[in-house]
Write an enzyme that holds these catalytic residues in place. Structure first.
Site, PDB file in Angstrom:
ATOM      1  N   GLU A 159     -17.166  -9.604 -11.624  1.00 20.36           N
ATOM      2  CA  GLU A 159     -16.112  -9.118 -12.519  1.00 20.36           C
ATOM      3  C   GLU A 159     -16.242  -7.618 -12.795  1.00 20.36           C
ATOM      4  O   GLU A 159     -15.303  -6.849 -12.605  1.00 20.36           O
ATOM      5  CB  GLU A 159     -16.192  -9.903 -13.824  1.00 20.36           C
ATOM      6  CG  GLU A 159     -15.196  -9.479 -14.880  1.00 20.36           C
ATOM      7  CD  GLU A 159     -15.418 -10.209 -16.194  1.00 20.36           C
ATOM      8  OE1 GLU A 159     -14.511 -10.156 -17.038  1.00 20.36           O
ATOM      9  OE2 GLU A 159     -16.501 -10.811 -16.387  1.00 20.36           O
ATOM     10  N   HIS A 160     -17.402  -7.197 -13.291  1.00 16.13           N
ATOM     11  CA  HIS A 160     -17.656  -5.786 -13.588  1.00 16.13           C
ATOM     12  C   HIS A 160     -18.715  -5.262 -12.627  1.00 16.13           C
ATOM     13  O   HIS A 160     -19.747  -5.907 -12.426  1.00 16.13           O
ATOM     14  CB  HIS A 160     -18.206  -5.594 -15.008  1.00 16.13           C
ATOM     15  CG  HIS A 160     -17.369  -6.223 -16.078  1.00 16.13           C
ATOM     16  ND1 HIS A 160     -17.729  -7.404 -16.714  1.00 16.13           N
ATOM     17  CD2 HIS A 160     -16.199  -5.835 -16.636  1.00 16.13           C
ATOM     18  CE1 HIS A 160     -16.809  -7.706 -17.610  1.00 16.13           C
ATOM     19  NE2 HIS A 160     -15.876  -6.767 -17.590  1.00 16.13           N
TER      20      HIS A 160
END
EC number: 1.1.1.23
Length: 431
Positions: free
Chosen positions: A318-319
């Site tokens: 995600e990040h």
């Protein structure tokens, strides 16, 4: 060669948990579909210890809630929303309708039409996720959605004032104090007191994500957002304190939040492990972050930056923070990530709260095929076509043969009728 200094939980353990969540959510959805508001009220008491004559806040309740906050808090919320709004408006301006003449007399086009109604979930639980109001409600309004409603759970039996303020300032048309699966389901299928929406969006825990998965089809969704994931890619120019801080800063989201480090430096990897242990002794949220790191943390050693790209794309987190001498190398070469944070001057917390990019992002490998929530998610790109009589006759001849090729004789008749009718028209026009 890829080597693990530390691994997180196995896929088998994760799948066993998912099965239990699926069964619980299935029962809750069925209950609400059959019993409506009565089921929602019972579930609100069971899960949130919350009772109210109406889950929807009145204008007076919203105003009183906002008045309870400090001026600084309101200014901070407005600053964050200004950043999110500005970036969302720029994104919306980049999405354009088109109309082109592809052949003489053949006009094709598309329009970007906002979804009519959206339900936005703003999580609560351990933390009041104030920023999720900006990310979902505000971007929906920038997209042009006519009706945007928001649900957020009570926190310790109280209305979360800052969250409600953010929802109101973001432009919510209706605000409900309602959490979890019951909130998602009530918005999706409707009850006597809540008109259903066309789309539900927003992050949440495993139960909220599973509810979205099961409700998809009845309504649209943004994406299936699971536990927060953070990957840091670092070389020997990086700082272990920053890496440890940023990994634990995201691990505090929940005990199942994966955090990972990919590095070309074994020395840095070991320094980071030591620094994490040091920080966990003083971090106020160590009770959560420590479990997440123990169960879901990974440290991976690679031989080159090229190998780091390969491994990061496999993980599709995600990040992704990049702490290397040349962060732009990863901007140019990485393909699978929710959001990218380039250099030590930025970090995931900026993206989560204030800088302007959206924080509802793909997890569990979904970054391989989708980006995160943004203004474009609320738009339906719908095509249209029109023809002159002459063009219809010409296209129809091709269409007739292609329909027959596939055995669609009813389709062929549609084309043949136009050829017959408009070829005659062409002859009459020319004579």
């Amino acid at each position: 060669m890829v080597r693990f200094l530390k691994r997180g939980r196995s896929e088998t353990d994760i799948q066993e948990t998912d099965v239990k969540v699926k069964e619980i959510v299935q029962g809750i959805i069925k209950d609400i579909e059959e019993n409506g508001d009565a089921a929602v009220k019972a579930l609100a008491v069971k899960f949130d210890n919350w009772t109210a004559d109406s889950f929807r806040l009145s204008d007076e309740e919203i105003e009183n809630t906002i008045q309870s906050l400090s001026e600084q808090t309101i200014r901070d919320i407005k600053f964050a929303q200004a950043q999110v709004r500005n970036f969302a408006e720029k994104q919306r301006a980049a999405i354009t309708d088109i109309e082109v003449e592809t052949l003489p007399g053949v006009t094709l086009g598309h329009k970007n039409i906002p979804v009519n109604s959206v339900g936005c979930y703003v999580p609560g639980g351990r933390y009041p996720m104030v920023a999720s109001a900006h990310m979902s409600i505000l971007t929906a309004k920038v997209a042009g959605v006519k009706r945007v409603i928001g649900c957020t759970p009570p926190i310790k039996g109280q209305i979360p004032a800052a969250t409600v303020a953010a929802m109101h300032l973001a432009g919510a048309d209706e605000i409900y104090i309602l959490g979890g699966v019951q909130a998602m389901t009530a918005m999706a299928v409707g009850t006597d007191s809540i008109q259903p929406v066309d789309m539900i969006v927003g992050p949440g825990n495993a139960f909220v994500a599973e509810a979205k998965r099961q409700l998809f089809g009845k309504v649209g969704i943004d994406l299936l957002a699971g536990p927060t994931e953070t990957l840091i890619i670092a070389d020997d120019s990086a700082d272990a304190e920053i890496i440890a801080t940023d990994l634990l800063g995201q691990a505090e989201h929940g005990p199942t939040s994966p955090s990972a480090l990919i590095t070309t430096s074994e020395t840095l990897a070991q320094q980071t492990l030591d620094e994490i242990e040091r920080q966990l002794k003083v971090l106020p949220t160590a009770d959560v972050a420590g479990v997440a790191w123990q169960d879901c943390g990974s440290v991976i050693i690679v031989d080159s930056l090229e190998e780091a790209v390969t491994e990061a794309d496999k993980m599709a987190y995600e990040h992704v923070e990049v702490l290397t001498e040349d962060p732009d190398y990863f901007l140019e070469n990485l393909t699978n990530y929710g959001a990218l944070f380039l250099g030590p001057e930025t970090n995931v917390a900026y993206g989560d709260k204030v800088i302007g990019t959206n924080h509802t992002l793909p997890t569990k490998g979904a970054a391989r095929f989708t980006g995160g929530l943004w203004v474009g998610k609320y738009l339906k790109t719908c095509t249209y076509q029109k023809c002159t009589p002459e063009a219809s006759a010409m296209i129809g001849e091709y269409g007739s043969r292609l329909c027959e090729l596939e055995g669609f004789m009813g389709h062929k008749k549609q084309a043949d009728l136009r050829v017959s009718r408009y070829k005659k028209h062409m002859v009459n026009t020319k004579s």
